[in-house]
Design a protein around this motif. Structure first.
Motif, PDB file in Angstrom:
ATOM      1  N   ALA A 174       0.839  -1.207   0.000  1.00 34.79           N
ATOM      2  CA  ALA A 174       0.000   0.000   0.000  1.00 34.79           C
ATOM      3  C   ALA A 174       0.877   1.261   0.000  1.00 34.79           C
ATOM      4  CB  ALA A 174      -0.935  -0.003   1.204  1.00 34.79           C
ATOM      5  N   GLU A 175       2.029   1.190   0.677  1.00 36.98           N
ATOM      6  CA  GLU A 175       2.948   2.342   0.675  1.00 36.98           C
ATOM      7  C   GLU A 175       3.617   2.485  -0.695  1.00 36.98           C
ATOM      8  OE1 GLU A 175       5.237   2.676   4.722  1.00 36.98           O
ATOM      9  OE2 GLU A 175       4.931   0.551   4.276  1.00 36.98           O
ATOM     10  N   LEU A 176       3.943   1.342  -1.293  1.00 43.77           N
ATOM     11  CA  LEU A 176       4.558   1.362  -2.624  1.00 43.77           C
ATOM     12  C   LEU A 176       3.641   2.081  -3.613  1.00 43.77           C
ATOM     13  CD1 LEU A 176       6.859   0.178  -4.491  1.00 43.77           C
ATOM     14  CD2 LEU A 176       5.331  -1.764  -4.887  1.00 43.77           C
ATOM     15  N   GLN A 177       2.342   1.869  -3.466  1.00 38.30           N
ATOM     16  CA  GLN A 177       1.370   2.479  -4.379  1.00 38.30           C
ATOM     17  C   GLN A 177       1.324   4.008  -4.238  1.00 38.30           C
ATOM     18  OE1 GLN A 177       1.080  -0.131  -6.554  1.00 38.30           O
ATOM     19  NE2 GLN A 177      -0.905   0.751  -6.928  1.00 38.30           N
ATOM     20  N   GLU A 178       2.010   4.542  -3.234  1.00 36.65           N
ATOM     21  CA  GLU A 178       1.995   5.996  -3.022  1.00 36.65           C
ATOM     22  C   GLU A 178       3.302   6.669  -3.428  1.00 36.65           C
ATOM     23  OE1 GLU A 178      -0.555   7.831  -2.152  1.00 36.65           O
ATOM     24  OE2 GLU A 178      -1.903   6.137  -1.845  1.00 36.65           O
ATOM     25  N   ILE A 179       4.296   5.897  -3.893  1.00 35.25           N
ATOM     26  CA  ILE A 179       5.614   6.534  -4.097  1.00 35.25           C
ATOM     27  C   ILE A 179       5.593   7.577  -5.211  1.00 35.25           C
ATOM     28  CG2 ILE A 179       6.973   4.624  -3.117  1.00 35.25           C
ATOM     29  CD1 ILE A 179       7.719   3.809  -5.992  1.00 35.25           C
ATOM     30  N   PHE A 180       4.663   7.453  -6.155  1.00 35.38           N
ATOM     31  CA  PHE A 180       4.588   8.447  -7.230  1.00 35.38           C
ATOM     32  C   PHE A 180       3.677   9.622  -6.867  1.00 35.38           C
ATOM     33  CE2 PHE A 180       6.179   5.003 -10.017  1.00 35.38           C
ATOM     34  CZ  PHE A 180       7.194   5.707 -10.644  1.00 35.38           C
ATOM     35  N   GLY A 181       3.069   9.559  -5.703  1.00 37.96           N
ATOM     36  CA  GLY A 181       2.169  10.644  -5.317  1.00 37.96           C
ATOM     37  C   GLY A 181       0.931  10.641  -6.189  1.00 37.96           C
ATOM     38  N   ARG A 182       0.317  11.788  -6.341  1.00 37.11           N
ATOM     39  CA  ARG A 182      -0.924  11.897  -7.116  1.00 37.11           C
ATOM     40  C   ARG A 182      -0.746  12.942  -8.197  1.00 37.11           C
ATOM     41  NH1 ARG A 182      -5.447   9.244  -3.778  1.00 37.11           N
ATOM     42  NH2 ARG A 182      -3.982   7.817  -2.850  1.00 37.11           N
ATOM     43  N   MET A 183      -1.432  12.754  -9.298  1.00 36.38           N
ATOM     44  CA  MET A 183      -1.422  13.776 -10.355  1.00 36.38           C
ATOM     45  C   MET A 183      -2.245  14.954  -9.829  1.00 36.38           C
ATOM     46  SD  MET A 183      -0.695  14.322 -13.746  1.00 36.38           S
ATOM     47  CE  MET A 183      -0.910  13.206 -15.090  1.00 36.38           C
ATOM     48  N   PRO A 184      -1.632  16.156  -9.661  1.00 34.84           N
ATOM     49  CA  PRO A 184      -2.386  17.275  -9.081  1.00 34.84           C
ATOM     50  C   PRO A 184      -3.626  17.609  -9.906  1.00 34.84           C
ATOM     51  CG  PRO A 184      -0.060  17.791  -9.231  1.00 34.84           C
ATOM     52  CD  PRO A 184      -0.261  16.518  -9.992  1.00 34.84           C
ATOM     53  N   PHE A 185      -4.730  17.832  -9.219  1.00 36.84           N
ATOM     54  CA  PHE A 185      -5.988  18.125  -9.895  1.00 36.84           C
ATOM     55  C   PHE A 185      -5.832  19.383 -10.743  1.00 36.84           C
ATOM     56  CE2 PHE A 185     -10.246  19.938 -10.192  1.00 36.84           C
ATOM     57  CZ  PHE A 185     -10.911  18.851 -10.727  1.00 36.84           C
ATOM     58  N   GLY A 186      -6.295  19.321 -11.973  1.00 35.68           N
ATOM     59  CA  GLY A 186      -6.279  20.504 -12.833  1.00 35.68           C
ATOM     60  C   GLY A 186      -5.013  20.668 -13.656  1.00 35.68           C
ATOM     61  N   LEU A 187      -3.980  19.847 -13.368  1.00 36.09           N
ATOM     62  CA  LEU A 187      -2.750  19.954 -14.160  1.00 36.09           C
ATOM     63  C   LEU A 187      -3.058  19.517 -15.592  1.00 36.09           C
ATOM     64  CD1 LEU A 187       0.350  20.483 -14.030  1.00 36.09           C
ATOM     65  CD2 LEU A 187       0.632  18.027 -13.657  1.00 36.09           C
ATOM     66  N   ARG A 188      -2.724  20.358 -16.554  1.00 38.32           N
ATOM     67  CA  ARG A 188      -3.008  20.009 -17.950  1.00 38.32           C
ATOM     68  C   ARG A 188      -2.014  18.939 -18.378  1.00 38.32           C
ATOM     69  NH1 ARG A 188      -6.498  23.928 -19.237  1.00 38.32           N
ATOM     70  NH2 ARG A 188      -6.527  23.726 -21.498  1.00 38.32           N
ATOM     71  N   ASN A 189      -2.486  17.947 -19.124  1.00 39.64           N
ATOM     72  CA  ASN A 189      -1.567  16.876 -19.527  1.00 39.64           C
ATOM     73  C   ASN A 189      -2.022  16.218 -20.816  1.00 39.64           C
ATOM     74  OD1 ASN A 189      -3.074  14.137 -18.541  1.00 39.64           O
ATOM     75  ND2 ASN A 189      -3.478  15.817 -17.119  1.00 39.64           N
ATOM     76  N   TYR A 190      -1.062  15.637 -21.496  1.00 42.15           N
ATOM     77  CA  TYR A 190      -1.331  14.948 -22.762  1.00 42.15           C
ATOM     78  C   TYR A 190      -0.345  13.791 -22.855  1.00 42.15           C
ATOM     79  CZ  TYR A 190      -2.170  14.114 -27.708  1.00 42.15           C
ATOM     80  OH  TYR A 190      -2.501  13.536 -28.904  1.00 42.15           O
ATOM     81  N   TRP A 191      -0.872  12.588 -23.144  1.00 44.10           N
ATOM     82  CA  TRP A 191      -0.046  11.382 -23.122  1.00 44.10           C
ATOM     83  C   TRP A 191       0.054  10.799 -24.538  1.00 44.10           C
ATOM     84  CZ3 TRP A 191      -0.113   8.106 -18.135  1.00 44.10           C
ATOM     85  CH2 TRP A 191      -0.499   8.876 -17.035  1.00 44.10           C
TER      86      TRP A 191
END
Ligand SMILES: Cc1cc2nc3c(=O)[nH]c(=O)nc-3n(C[C@H](O)[C@H](O)[C@H](O)COP(=O)(O)OP(=O)(O)OC[C@H]3O[C@@H](n4cnc5c(N)ncnc54)[C@H](O)[C@@H]3O)c2cc1C
Length: 329
Positions: A174-191
């Motif tokens: 469960a801690e491993l699943q947090e190492i990347f943090g969260r994508m901040p809400f509203g951040l513009r992105n394109y993949w």
């Protein structure tokens, strides 16, 4: 995780379950247990016609095949059943290096993962933050086993350029699943990205060079395909990337709407530059849009024809179309 059991999730803690599973599911357990969709044992689907249908290996097997890789094209999945696996204490965390060392670090990571045991999962990314004055190359580490053995397994990542930040420590899943943090809400992105047959030095150098212009923000993420994910036959599910050795994705991110065009263009141009080493299209779960021809490049002609046939059966009027759409006609 209350019972020490897990099914493969995404690497980000806030990735959902439905879309992740239906499109693939690449995460830290890929080597040991495959993609998220490889662990789906059954699903209940409400079709466009309002029918409630169970899909599993021995029930509506065609639909079950299609659900595992072709997204939400066939109905609303209201119930997912997953296979669970024991996951105990592990060695996990992020290593961050200087951008100037990126090519060497990614090359070392590539060699490490080429011979990695199933219980070692490392992803690599070249990055410059859209929000902070931070750039570099990161390697995520997940060693499922005795942490002391984990340090030994990744020693090569410590032998070259020194990390500027070392976040490795014993932790739980469960801690491993947090190492990347969260994508901040509203951040513009394109993949935009491609499945790759190989990851030659030339492409690594090309990826690093994407960050030469100061305005480029985001990350180029490299994920290896190996272990359990590779032992599933390409025909067993509709997932299209099984024959790839890597997935490479430019996740462009920015804050000013005025930068939309330029920031989208850099991600697309990386994807286009990777074409000589690509297999098919890209990973649909990471694709802000498809490569270009109604998903036939993504799935390949044979798989695409079968998906269309199944789509005609379950959703002939294309009610489920706000997705990477398999058109019935
Ligand atoms: C910050 C971030 C990190 C990510 N990290 C990873 C990662 O590590 N590994 C990885 O593999 N992917 C990752 N992804 C991609 C992720 O797999 C896709 O965005 C996926 O669609 C997310 O699933 P969701 O259920 O949250 O999707 P949603 O946004 O809720 O849905 C996306 C689409 O999936 C379909 N869908 C979702 N639920 C259902 C359902 N119940 N029935 C039918 N169709 C449905 C629909 O077509 C829907 O439009 C990441 C995405 C983000 C934004």
């Amino acid at each position: 995780m209350r019972h020490g059991l897990a099914t493969p999730g995404g690497t980000f803690g806030d990735t959902g379950v439905g879309g992740l599973t239906l499109g693939g599911g690449i995460g830290h357990l890929i080597g040991l247990h495959g993609l998220t969709l490889d662990n789906l044992v059954g699903a209940t689907v409400v079709t466009a016609g309002g029918e409630v249908v169970r899909a599993a290996e021995d029930e509506n097997a065609d639909l079950f095949w299609a659900l595992r890789g072709a997204g939400g094209n066939f109905g609303a999945v209201v119930d997912f059943s997953f296979r669970l696996h024991p996951v105990g204490l592990l060695l996990g965390g992020l290593l961050l290096y200087r951008l100037a060392d990126a090519a060497e670090v990614v090359t070392t990571w590539r060699e490490l993962m080429a011979g990695a045991p199933d219980n070692l999962a490392c992803f690599a990314g070249v990055m410059r933050s859209a929000l902070r004055d931070e750039e570099g190359v990161f390697i995520s580490v997940a060693y499922f086993g005795d942490p002391a053995d984990g340090y030994e397994a990744i020693q090569v990542l410590m032998d070259g350029p020194a990390p500027v930040a070392d976040g490795l420590r014993p932790m739980y899943y469960a801690e491993l699943q947090e190492i990347f943090g969260r994508m901040p809400f509203g951040l513009r992105n394109y993949w935009s990205g491609r499945f790759l047959r190989e990851l030659p030095d030339e492409l690594i150098e090309l990826a690093v060079a994407q960050f030469d212009p100061e305005h480029v923000r985001g990350s180029i993420l490299f994920e290896p395909f190996y272990g359990a994910a590779k032992r599933v036959s390409p025909e067993a599910t509709a997932f299209a990337g099984r024959e790839a050795s890597y997935n490479a994705t430019f996740i462009s991110s920015w804050t000013d709407p005025g930068d939309d065009e330029r920031s989208i263009a850099v991600a697309r141009s990386f994807s286009a530059a990777a074409a000589p080493w690509a297999i098919g299209g890209g990973y649909i779960n990471y694709a802000s849009e498809s490569v270009g021809d109604g998903l036939e490049t993504e799935y390949g002609a044979q798989r695409f024809a079968r998906l269309r046939e199944i789509k005609r059966r379950y959703d002939p009027d294309n009610r489920f179309r706000f997705n990477h759409n398999i058109s019935p006609d």
